[in-house]
Each structure stands twice: as C-alpha cells, then as structure tokens.
Write a protein that holds these residues in place. Structure first.
Motif: not given
Length: 436
Positions: A308-309, A315-316, A325-328, A350-358
């Motif tokens: 997962x990481x 993606x980042x 980003x939302x599609x990926x 979440x530790x990686x996805x949430x900062x990307x989303x914000x």
C-alpha cells in the motif's frame, strides 16, 4: 516492479486456495503465512508472534464488541415475529412501487445501519431477516442477494460508523461532523439502489411475483403498528448514542436488552428463544470475526511487503491535478479492496493519502466520506469482500454467484462517488449547518 510482483503472487495464492475449496479464513491465513515466510523469509516463530498479537488486539477490541451484540439483536428480531412484522409493515408502502418487497432489503439495511455502525453486522442481521422471506414469496434470489450486499455496506456510511470513528481519530477530525456528513450520502446511495431495483423490475417483471394485493387505509394503520417494535428499537439505540448515554459498542448491548424486553411485551420470550439466539449469534459472529482476524493478518503481511505505501508513494511522485489525483486514488483504493479489509485500507493508506488530498484542496471531512464509500466498495469486491462472505454463509450460494449478483450495486456505489465528487455539498451541507 517489486511491488507489482509481490501483489501478483499474493493474488495468485489467494485465488488458488479459494479455488481448491478451502474455507475463507483458512485461505486468508495461509496466504498471509506464505507471504511472510516465502516472500520475506520470516521465521515461523516470528509469524506466530505477529498472529498472536493480532488475535489479542481483535479479541480485546471494545469497538468490535458491537458486532456480536448487534448480530445477537438481529437473531432475536429474526427468531421472533418482528421480522415478519417488518415485511407486513413495509408491504403496503412498497407494494405499489416497482420491485415491491425487494425494497425492504434497502430500507431494512438503511434502518439497521442507523443502529449498527458495522457493515458485516448490518448484512448478517438484515440478511437473516429478509433472505428467506423474499425467497418464499417468489422474488429473484440474485437481485435479493445483490441488493443485500450493496445495502449492507451502508453500515459503514450511515452514522454511527466504526470506520468513521477510526478515520476521525487518525485524521484528527470531529467524529460528530463525520457522522453528520455521512447521513445525506447514505440516503443518496439508498435512493440509487431503490431506483435501480425499480428500473430492473420494470424491464424484467419476472424478478417479482405477479400477484399484487390491494391495501386499505386500515392496512396502512396496521402496518405502522407492525413497524413500531423495530422503530422503537431504533429510537432506543440511536437515542442512547446521540444523547451521550452510551458509546456505539455500549448501544449494541442496550439494543440487545431492548429487543429482549420487546420480545417479552409481544409474548414471544422464552428460555429456548434465548438459547437459540445465543447459538445463532455465536455461529454468525464466529464466521465474521474469524474472517476479520485472518484478513487483519493478511493486511499485516501486505504492510510488511510495503504494497500500500509503495503504491501511494508512486501516486505522490506523479504530482497530478486534483481531479487526476482523485481518479488515481480511486483506482488505488479499488485495487486495495481486492486484498484488504476496510479498516486496514483506512489505517494503512491514510498517513499518505490524506496529506495528498488536503494538498490538492479536498476538505478532510469530505475526503472521509469519499474514503468510506471506497471502503464500502471493498465490502462487495472478491476475493476479500466481507459482505459477499456473509451472504455466502447465509444463502449457501457459491461466492461467484453472490459476487455477480452484487456487481450492479458496486457500479451504483461508483456512481455515488462520482456524484459526491461533483457535488461535495451533499456531504458538507449538514455538518456546516449543524456545527458551522
């Protein structure tokens, strides 16, 4: 490339064990053991220590205590005539809608989701109540199981939700705001399901029995009385939560006590009923929890493999636009849904996805609802779709049959995600109204 190879090996092992007819929890446990021992070369004692820690963590989890308690409450509802009262109560209101009593799956799951907080508990409880009734009345088993698989996942979205609590803690967001944000999207998904059932029933009338009774005003009055026990139970459980008297796990116990009291008042309580409901809850809870624990072991193995990481980091590095980003992320979460359970998806990504989303400008409360919807889809995607396993156990149908039945409702959830992305105020309007 290493991540791709590891993911491929894990999927091949899982499909191989399931293909040989091994029990689901055995297959998940063996895949986890093979991943840790063969791919990573971890010694058996170390693997045993990891498994023991996971077992202890889940066995002592206060939040997960809600699952067997809500299933016990469902067993009491199922073994008294409250379940048949549900059908008698809903029948006059849905008999004039295309699809008729098939809508009781959606309505029943929506109502029970408001007292459950757990997708497996919602699916197992409502499935036990409706599957036999719909089959006996001549409704299509395929669309019945499919609607149960989809609507059962509403236990994650309609508050109270265990996954929302996990997200709120990890993302440091208000759980009250998350609960409020999940209400309208949950109703929207329910409406999509009911709309699909209506369209399918219009296109294929053989899905529902041809006889249609005529109802009088007196029938509607009796229907409200028949619905009263379940509505009262919902009021007790929800009231105990939203007044702050009980946590969701404690509210599950409140629900069991309330259902026993209701069974006394309707004259159906007995020692035999108590024993039968306890044994039924034990069997269903063992099925759900054994899958949950071995899925957690498999999720841990995925963590050790850094699957997962590594995918999230890839993606980042692409530095995409917000919509890209939302599609990926959607493709990423759909992929995780094939091999991980919902809680593990949230915790590990979440530790990686949430900062990307914000960073891309997405509201963290909105992102929480989006993530819950993606986790809902993981509940109906093989080979690790919990709702599919629960319904397989209830119906006795092969997992492939249940998965095919659930496929249209998977796409409806995907449509719900698209609508939520285009109109984020569906999730944000109510929490902004209530909490500013």
């Amino acid at each position: 490339m290493e991540t791709l190879i590891s993911s491929g090996i894990v999927l091949l092992l899982l499909f191989a064990f399931l293909g040989f007819g091994a029990w689901v929890f055995v297959s998940l446990g063996l895949v986890a053991f093979c991943s840790l021992s063969i791919i990573l070369g971890m010694p058996p004692l170390r693997i045993g220590s990891i498994a023991a820690n996971i077992f202890y963590r889940y066995a002592s989890s206060w939040e997960l205590a809600a699952i067997p308690m809500f299933i016990w409450m469902g067993e009491i509802i199922f073994r008294t005539d409250i379940s048949s009262r549900l059908f008698r109560g809903l029948s006059p209101f849905v008999d004039y809608i295309p699809g008729r009593l098939l809508h009781t799956n959606v309505l029943g799951c929506t109502m029970f989701a408001a007292v459950s907080g757990s997708s497996p508990a919602t699916t197992a409880t409502v499935g036990k109540i409706t599957t036999a009734e719909l089959s006996a009345r001549g409704y299509s088993q395929s669309i019945s199981l499919g609607s149960l698989a989809g609507a059962g996942s509403l236990g994650l979205l309609i508050p109270p939700s265990i996954v929302m609590i996990v997200y709120g803690i990890l993302a440091e967001q208000s759980i009250s705001r998350l609960f409020a944000a999940g209400l309208l999207p949950g109703i929207m998904i329910s409406a999509l399901y009911s709309g699909y059932i209506m369209i399918r029933s219009k296109l294929d009338p053989s899905l529902v029995p041809s006889d249609r009774p005529n109802h009088t005003l007196a029938d509607f009055g009796k229907a409200l009385l028949n619905l009263a026990p379940l509505v009262l139970l919902m009021g007790v459980v929800l009231g105990s939560i939203y007044t702050g008297i009980a946590t969701p796990s404690e509210a599950a116990a409140v629900g069991v006590v309330a259902s026993i009291i209701i069974s006394v008042f309707i004259g159906q309580f007995s020692v035999r009923l108590l024993a039968e409901t306890l044994m039924g809850a034990l069997r269903t809870s063992t099925m759900v929890c054994s899958i949950l624990i071995t899925a957690a072991l498999m999720s841990t193995a995925m963590g050790y493999l850094h699957i997962p990481a590594n995918v999230a980091n890839a993606i980042a590095q692409l530095n995409p636009s917000p919509w890209a980003l939302l599609l990926l992320l959607s493709v990423f979460y759909l992929g995780l849904g094939f091999i991980l359970d919902g809680n593990s998806i949230v915790v590990m990504s979440l530790p990686i996805a949430l900062p990307l989303a914000q960073q891309a400008g997405f509201d963290p409360v909105w992102f929480g609802i989006y993530l819950v919807l993606m986790v809902e889809m993981a509940q109906v995607t093989p080979p690790v779709g919990f709702n599919l396993f629960v319904l397989q156990g209830i119906s006795g149908q092969p997992i492939g049959y249940v998965a095919r039945a659930a496929l249209p409702f998977f796409f409806l959830m995907l449509l719900g995600v698209v609508i939520l992305a285009l109109f984020p105020q569906i999730a944000l309007w109510l929490p902004n109204l209530l909490y500013g």
